[in-house]
Design a protein around this motif. Structure first.
Motif, PDB file in Angstrom:
ATOM      1  N   TRP A 240      -5.750  15.365  -9.062  1.00  0.00           N
ATOM      2  CA  TRP A 240      -4.759  16.181  -8.346  1.00  0.00           C
ATOM      3  C   TRP A 240      -4.451  15.561  -6.983  1.00  0.00           C
ATOM      4  O   TRP A 240      -3.294  15.503  -6.567  1.00  0.00           O
ATOM      5  CB  TRP A 240      -5.288  17.605  -8.182  1.00  0.00           C
ATOM      6  N   PHE A 241      -5.477  15.099  -6.274  1.00  0.00           N
ATOM      7  CA  PHE A 241      -5.258  14.435  -4.979  1.00  0.00           C
ATOM      8  C   PHE A 241      -4.363  13.209  -5.145  1.00  0.00           C
ATOM      9  O   PHE A 241      -3.441  12.991  -4.349  1.00  0.00           O
ATOM     10  CB  PHE A 241      -6.591  14.004  -4.360  1.00  0.00           C
ATOM     11  N   ARG A 242      -4.622  12.413  -6.170  1.00  0.00           N
ATOM     12  CA  ARG A 242      -3.824  11.204  -6.391  1.00  0.00           C
ATOM     13  C   ARG A 242      -2.389  11.554  -6.772  1.00  0.00           C
ATOM     14  O   ARG A 242      -1.436  10.949  -6.268  1.00  0.00           O
ATOM     15  CB  ARG A 242      -4.466  10.355  -7.484  1.00  0.00           C
ATOM     16  N   ALA A 243      -2.225  12.516  -7.667  1.00  0.00           N
ATOM     17  CA  ALA A 243      -0.892  12.886  -8.134  1.00  0.00           C
ATOM     18  C   ALA A 243      -0.045  13.473  -7.017  1.00  0.00           C
ATOM     19  O   ALA A 243       1.181  13.318  -7.007  1.00  0.00           O
ATOM     20  CB  ALA A 243      -0.994  13.882  -9.289  1.00  0.00           C
ATOM     21  N   ASN A 244      -0.670  14.152  -6.076  1.00  0.00           N
ATOM     22  CA  ASN A 244       0.054  14.774  -4.969  1.00  0.00           C
ATOM     23  C   ASN A 244       0.064  13.901  -3.719  1.00  0.00           C
ATOM     24  O   ASN A 244       0.354  14.387  -2.623  1.00  0.00           O
ATOM     25  CB  ASN A 244      -0.552  16.147  -4.665  1.00  0.00           C
ATOM     26  N   GLU A 245      -0.273  12.617  -3.906  1.00  0.00           N
ATOM     27  CA  GLU A 245      -0.231  11.614  -2.841  1.00  0.00           C
ATOM     28  C   GLU A 245      -0.985  12.070  -1.596  1.00  0.00           C
ATOM     29  O   GLU A 245      -0.464  12.092  -0.482  1.00  0.00           O
ATOM     30  CB  GLU A 245       1.220  11.243  -2.504  1.00  0.00           C
ATOM     31  N   LYS A 246      -2.253  12.429  -1.819  1.00  0.00           N
ATOM     32  CA  LYS A 246      -3.153  12.810  -0.724  1.00  0.00           C
ATOM     33  C   LYS A 246      -4.336  11.841  -0.718  1.00  0.00           C
ATOM     34  O   LYS A 246      -5.488  12.245  -0.938  1.00  0.00           O
ATOM     35  CB  LYS A 246      -3.614  14.251  -0.895  1.00  0.00           C
ATOM     36  N   PRO A 247      -4.048  10.563  -0.481  1.00  0.00           N
ATOM     37  CA  PRO A 247      -5.119   9.558  -0.576  1.00  0.00           C
ATOM     38  C   PRO A 247      -6.221   9.736   0.459  1.00  0.00           C
ATOM     39  O   PRO A 247      -7.374   9.398   0.198  1.00  0.00           O
ATOM     40  CB  PRO A 247      -4.374   8.237  -0.382  1.00  0.00           C
ATOM     41  N   MET A 248      -5.879  10.278   1.644  1.00  0.00           N
ATOM     42  CA  MET A 248      -6.902  10.427   2.676  1.00  0.00           C
ATOM     43  C   MET A 248      -7.952  11.453   2.274  1.00  0.00           C
ATOM     44  O   MET A 248      -9.156  11.252   2.486  1.00  0.00           O
ATOM     45  CB  MET A 248      -6.257  10.817   4.001  1.00  0.00           C
ATOM     46  N   ARG A 249      -7.518  12.574   1.693  1.00  0.00           N
ATOM     47  CA  ARG A 249      -8.492  13.575   1.251  1.00  0.00           C
ATOM     48  C   ARG A 249      -9.373  12.988   0.150  1.00  0.00           C
ATOM     49  O   ARG A 249     -10.588  13.205   0.133  1.00  0.00           O
ATOM     50  CB  ARG A 249      -7.776  14.827   0.745  1.00  0.00           C
TER      51      ARG A 249
END
Length: 486
Positions: free
Chosen positions: A136-145
């Motif tokens: 989910w983090f990757r798909a929503n472009e939240k690489p820092m989290r």
């Protein structure tokens, strides 16, 4: 920001999050080698090989299906996410319940202590439950989290390993009869490796668990059936990949004479770690590139973009190959300080080249992913697995772990070639074969000279590396400037 610069930024962040967990395995090698010895290190390596296969089985391709379906069904993103999460959660709970019930039987069958099997099963379940939140983090472009949580996992794991192996013995010795002495293990210290992993995985799952509430547990049987159909070839490919990546350690354990098997696995696995530099680069690149492939599949110049990406992946990978080979004598003294393990260093060039071929294969695999022909990926991976199994079965009794290294290179090399041929027939990408082949052959040639001919001479090896890097700079300077200016 250009698509290339955005890709490189995300690849760097994902790479950091990927490099550190795998780098943990490298950092801890000197400690494990010194404390565990060849036999217990072999036990650790073999059980971790089984866990690699288990991770594939418990995620069963749902992560890739997740990426595909949230792009394919943009109006139903929430339902796609919750359906995938529900599926993995239920299957993981069922798996853990059944396998724990038969834990002792599994231990007898696999020839491991029962507590090791218990640790492994729980680790598998915890990691499987975190797969979709990280997707989910990757798909929503939240690489820092994504990166922060992964790095925190590394910090916990590293801290626990250092405590168990370096601090706990001192506490137990200075406090006889205390709690510290009661948990001190002597003949099975390898158990600490699994305990540290288990605790780190549990804390990581706790951190990402709020996403279970955010995503929810709605379930669409219709969507699930489509996702499973898409995921099954990915699962087959994943099983085949796990065979290529890990089954050599397993086969060494069961094909070699019992009195030397675990020691042989230990030296092989330790030296195999020196090939992880290429794996780190290739894995980080894949994590950044997979969502990118899907998001830009409809762009007019997508194929040209894919060709350029593959070319530069090969350039960077070839440089890493040569760099590690040139300075292998330095790396071995830092990472594998016990000379008893150095007999297996001969496998390092082979494993590095094999992992580079695997990385190129991942780049070439874009054609069957964006055209929904994932069954081709399964077929190619099965071919690679067959090569792995056949060559290991034939070569291990003859030349031990050298045969495993050769089998790995043959498997990944054949997969790379087959994927290119099939891809050009079904989704022709204008790869710069002359440039890619030239850089690859020059790197392999210089590596062979440095390792086999000049026996790791640092001066000659450094000169070869400088020549190679200078050739890259001269050849690619104009193209790199154009890319960075976009």
């Amino acid at each position: 920001m250009s698509i290339f610069r955005k890709l490189f930024k995300q690849t760097f962040i994902y790479g950091l999050a990927t490099v550190l967990p795998r780098a943990l395995g490298i950092v801890l090698v000197p400690l494990y080698v010194s404390v565990l010895g060849k036999e217990q290190y072999g036990v650790y390596a073999t059980l971790m090989a089984f866990l690699i296969l288990g991770n594939v089985l418990l995620s069963y391709g749902m992560e890739t299906a997740f990426f595909r379906y949230i792009n394919k069904h943009e109006g139903e993103k929430a339902l796609v996410q919750s359906t995938a999460l529900t599926s993995v959660a239920i299957s993981t709970a069922v798996f853990l319940g059944i396998t724990l019930f038969f834990n002792d039987s599994l231990a007898d069958f696999l020839d491991f202590r029962s507590e090791f099997i218990t640790y492994g099963l729980i680790i598998l379940a915890l990691d499987a439950l975190a797969v979709l939140p990280f997707a989910w983090f990757r798909a929503n472009e939240k690489p820092m989290r994504y990166a922060v949580i992964k790095i925190f996992n590394v910090a916990i794991n590293l801290g626990l390993n250092l405590f168990f192996f370096l601090v706990l013995p001192g506490l137990a010795e200075s406090n006889p009869g205390s709690f510290w002495e009661s948990i001190l293990l002597t003949d099975t210290r390898v158990a600490y490796v699994f305990i540290a992993n288990l605790i780190a995985s549990a804390i990581t799952l706790l951190i990402v668990s709020p996403l279970y509430v955010r995503i929810g547990f709605k379930f669409s049987p219709e969507l699930w059936k489509g996702m499973i159909r898409y995921a099954m070839p990915v699962l087959i490919a994943g099983i085949a990949f796990s065979i290529n990546e890990a089954f050599d350690k397993i086969l060494l354990k069961y094909l070699l004479p019992e009195d030397i098997a675990e020691a042989e696995v230990g030296v092989y696995a330790a030296c195999y770690k020196l090939g992880v530099f290429m794996t780190l680069f290739a894995t980080a690149f894949r994590l950044g590139i997979e969502p990118f492939f899907f998001n830009h599949a409809s762009n007019e110049n997508a194929k040209q973009t894919y060709a350029t990406i593959t070319k530069y992946f090969t350039i960077f990978g070839s440089a890493i190959l040569l760099f590690v080979i040139v300075y292998i004598d330095i790396f071995k003294r830092i990472l594998i300080p016990d000379p008893k393990f150095w007999d297996a260093l001969v496998i390092v060039p082979i494993i590095l080249l094999a992992n580079l071929c695997l990385g190129i294969y991942h780049n070439l695999s874009v054609w069957y992913k964006v055209t929904d022909r994932t069954h081709y990926g399964a077929i190619i991976s099965v071919v690679g697995a067959m090569v792995t199994l056949i060559l290991n079965l034939v070569l291990i009794p003859l030349i031990s772990y050298k045969g495993s290294a050769i089998a790995t290179l043959a498997a990944y090399g054949s997969m790379m070639v087959i994927s290119y041929i099939l891809g050009q027939r079904n989704y022709a990408v204008p790869y710069k074969l002359k440039a890619i082949g030239g850089y690859l052959m020059l790197s392999v040639g210089f590596s062979a000279l440095s390792f086999y001919v000049f026996d790791g001479n640092l001066i000659i090896g450094s000169a070869l590396l400088l020549v190679f890097l200078s050739w890259i700079f001269i050849s690619e300077k104009k193209q790199l400037k154009r890319i960075l200016k976009r």
